[in-house]
Design a protein around this motif. Structure first.
Motif, PDB file in Angstrom:
ATOM      1  N   MET A   1      38.725  29.909  41.832  1.00  0.00           N
ATOM      2  CA  MET A   1      39.318  29.952  43.170  1.00  0.00           C
ATOM      3  C   MET A   1      38.447  30.805  44.080  1.00  0.00           C
ATOM      4  SD  MET A   1      43.442  30.326  42.768  1.00  0.00           S
ATOM      5  CE  MET A   1      44.462  29.046  42.027  1.00  0.00           C
ATOM      6  N   GLY A   2      38.558  30.584  45.373  1.00  0.00           N
ATOM      7  CA  GLY A   2      37.817  31.370  46.340  1.00  0.00           C
ATOM      8  C   GLY A   2      38.440  32.741  46.535  1.00  0.00           C
ATOM      9  N   SER A   3      37.680  33.655  47.135  1.00  0.00           N
ATOM     10  CA  SER A   3      38.144  35.030  47.347  1.00  0.00           C
ATOM     11  C   SER A   3      39.433  35.071  48.161  1.00  0.00           C
ATOM     12  CB  SER A   3      37.046  35.839  48.043  1.00  0.00           C
ATOM     13  OG  SER A   3      37.483  37.154  48.305  1.00  0.00           O
ATOM     14  N   HIS A   4      39.488  34.253  49.220  1.00  0.00           N
ATOM     15  CA  HIS A   4      40.675  34.234  50.072  1.00  0.00           C
ATOM     16  C   HIS A   4      41.895  33.737  49.298  1.00  0.00           C
ATOM     17  CE1 HIS A   4      43.133  33.863  53.657  1.00  0.00           C
ATOM     18  NE2 HIS A   4      43.424  32.614  53.315  1.00  0.00           N
ATOM     19  N   GLN A   5      41.712  32.713  48.497  1.00  0.00           N
ATOM     20  CA  GLN A   5      42.817  32.191  47.696  1.00  0.00           C
ATOM     21  C   GLN A   5      43.292  33.206  46.675  1.00  0.00           C
ATOM     22  OE1 GLN A   5      40.494  28.714  46.463  1.00  0.00           O
ATOM     23  NE2 GLN A   5      42.081  27.383  47.357  1.00  0.00           N
TER      24      GLN A   5
ATOM     25  N   VAL B   1      40.136  42.657  49.274  1.00  0.00           N
ATOM     26  CA  VAL B   1      40.359  42.914  50.703  1.00  0.00           C
ATOM     27  C   VAL B   1      39.061  43.373  51.353  1.00  0.00           C
ATOM     28  CG1 VAL B   1      41.606  44.343  52.374  1.00  0.00           C
ATOM     29  CG2 VAL B   1      42.773  43.528  50.313  1.00  0.00           C
ATOM     30  N   ILE B   2      38.273  44.148  50.602  1.00  0.00           N
ATOM     31  CA  ILE B   2      37.057  44.744  51.153  1.00  0.00           C
ATOM     32  C   ILE B   2      35.861  43.802  51.078  1.00  0.00           C
ATOM     33  CG2 ILE B   2      35.428  46.663  50.875  1.00  0.00           C
ATOM     34  CD1 ILE B   2      37.777  48.297  49.748  1.00  0.00           C
ATOM     35  N   ASP B   3      35.747  43.059  49.974  1.00  0.00           N
ATOM     36  CA  ASP B   3      34.555  42.232  49.734  1.00  0.00           C
ATOM     37  C   ASP B   3      34.968  40.775  49.550  1.00  0.00           C
ATOM     38  OD1 ASP B   3      32.137  41.095  48.873  1.00  0.00           O
ATOM     39  OD2 ASP B   3      31.539  42.952  47.874  1.00  0.00           O
ATOM     40  N   THR B   4      34.343  39.878  50.284  1.00  0.00           N
ATOM     41  CA  THR B   4      34.674  38.448  50.186  1.00  0.00           C
ATOM     42  C   THR B   4      33.902  37.748  49.075  1.00  0.00           C
ATOM     43  OG1 THR B   4      32.994  37.933  51.857  1.00  0.00           O
ATOM     44  CG2 THR B   4      35.263  38.270  52.625  1.00  0.00           C
ATOM     45  N   ASN B   5      32.928  38.438  48.501  1.00  0.00           N
ATOM     46  CA  ASN B   5      32.187  37.858  47.380  1.00  0.00           C
ATOM     47  C   ASN B   5      33.043  37.954  46.119  1.00  0.00           C
ATOM     48  OD1 ASN B   5      30.304  38.134  44.898  1.00  0.00           O
ATOM     49  ND2 ASN B   5      28.955  37.268  46.482  1.00  0.00           N
ATOM     50  N   THR B   6      33.414  36.824  45.572  1.00  0.00           N
ATOM     51  CA  THR B   6      34.354  36.804  44.445  1.00  0.00           C
ATOM     52  C   THR B   6      33.829  37.556  43.234  1.00  0.00           C
ATOM     53  OG1 THR B   6      35.218  34.653  45.164  1.00  0.00           O
ATOM     54  CG2 THR B   6      35.675  35.316  42.897  1.00  0.00           C
ATOM     55  N   THR B   7      32.567  37.350  42.889  1.00  0.00           N
ATOM     56  CA  THR B   7      31.999  37.993  41.709  1.00  0.00           C
ATOM     57  C   THR B   7      31.987  39.513  41.851  1.00  0.00           C
ATOM     58  OG1 THR B   7      30.577  36.071  41.294  1.00  0.00           O
ATOM     59  CG2 THR B   7      29.988  38.141  40.199  1.00  0.00           C
TER      60      THR B   7
ATOM     61  N   ALA C   1      33.793  41.366  43.974  1.00  0.00           N
ATOM     62  CA  ALA C   1      35.167  41.867  44.064  1.00  0.00           C
ATOM     63  C   ALA C   1      35.829  41.894  42.688  1.00  0.00           C
ATOM     64  CB  ALA C   1      35.983  41.000  45.022  1.00  0.00           C
ATOM     65  N   LEU C   2      35.599  40.864  41.890  1.00  0.00           N
ATOM     66  CA  LEU C   2      36.195  40.807  40.552  1.00  0.00           C
ATOM     67  C   LEU C   2      35.659  41.928  39.667  1.00  0.00           C
ATOM     68  CD1 LEU C   2      37.949  39.402  38.447  1.00  0.00           C
ATOM     69  CD2 LEU C   2      36.004  37.915  37.929  1.00  0.00           C
ATOM     70  N   THR C   3      34.367  42.180  39.767  1.00  0.00           N
ATOM     71  CA  THR C   3      33.763  43.272  38.971  1.00  0.00           C
ATOM     72  C   THR C   3      34.414  44.606  39.316  1.00  0.00           C
ATOM     73  OG1 THR C   3      31.645  42.099  38.861  1.00  0.00           O
ATOM     74  CG2 THR C   3      31.630  44.467  38.415  1.00  0.00           C
ATOM     75  N   TRP C   4      34.540  44.861  40.624  1.00  0.00           N
ATOM     76  CA  TRP C   4      35.159  46.115  41.050  1.00  0.00           C
ATOM     77  C   TRP C   4      36.642  46.162  40.681  1.00  0.00           C
ATOM     78  CZ3 TRP C   4      33.237  50.590  42.053  1.00  0.00           C
ATOM     79  CH2 TRP C   4      31.931  50.695  42.552  1.00  0.00           C
TER      80      TRP C   4
END
Length: 240
Positions: free
Chosen positions: A48-52, A175-181, A183-186
């Protein structure tokens, strides 16, 4: 005169309000942390995308916090009703079978190590006032102190806020980062740190090994992450 000793029930009751608050906070934070981390990792693994992912996570946080808060409210109301019902029963027994209740008071004091004369004197004092008598039986026989009853709305609010607080570490990166990878790592890193810290805090309060407590909570979160990854990949394969 020998000072009154507290029974195991009394000691338990004395710490019950604080223990319940700690339990609610730990349970709520851990529930929000584990469930939302699992969801975020799962939906990320399903491509899924970051927004989703963010929308799904926020919806899950709202649902979880409301459900847990209402559940805490209902359970606290039920507990308080039980306490009051038990007090009514004890009051009825004091009026209907006073001899048996007097004998119970005497047995409680004898079990605490008082002499025969002290037992008689203390029993006369306790049974001279029926409210005091009933409160004594509630505390020493049942381990219940009505003054320790929780406010249902306060308990619900504490639980709701705890769930929201636990949900923040895995949600904020999206919320802070739109890059899914990224954001997921963090999200995984913050959730792991938060889980370990929560375990350490619980151990400090409970005066147990902080390493053991931290690793226990970390392990639970790690399990949620692994399950989330597996479910997400399975869901992604199923829908593509």
């Amino acid at each position: 005169m020998q000072q009154l000793k507290t029974t195991g029930h009394s000691e338990k009751v004395r710490h019950t309000p604080q223990a319940r608050s700690i339990r609610e906070v730990v349970f709520g934070v851990n529930d929000g942390l584990v469930s939302i981390t699992g969801l975020v990792v799962g939906v990320s693994a399903s491509h899924m995308g970051s927004h989703q992912i963010l929308v799904a996570a926020i919806a899950a946080v709202v649902a979880a916090s409301v459900a847990m808060g209402l559940g805490q409210y209902l359970s606290t109301v039920a507990q308080n009703e039980y306490f009051l019902a038990e007090r009514s029963r004890e009051m009825r027994e004091v009026h209907e079978i006073p001899q048996e209740e007097v004998a119970e008071v005497e047995s409680i004091y004898r079990a605490q190590g008082f002499s025969h004369d002290q037992v008689e004197m203390l029993t006369r004092h306790i049974t001279a006032d029926k409210d005091r008598w009933v409160d004594f039986m509630m505390k020493e026989e049942l381990g219940i102190v009505l003054d320790s009853m929780d406010n249902p709305w306060t308990s619900a609010l504490v639980m709701t806020l705890a769930v929201i607080a636990g949900s923040l570490p895995p949600v904020l990166p999206f919320v802070i980062d739109t890059n899914t990878t990224t954001a997921l790592t963090w999200a995984i890193v913050l959730a792991s740190v938060a889980a370990f810290s929560l375990g350490v805090l619980k151990s400090i309060v409970g005066k147990t090994s902080w390493i053991k407590g931290g690793l226990q909570f970390f392990f639970v979160t790690a399990v949620a992450i692994v399950i989330g990854i597996g479910a997400g990949h399975g869901l992604g394969a199923l829908l593509t």
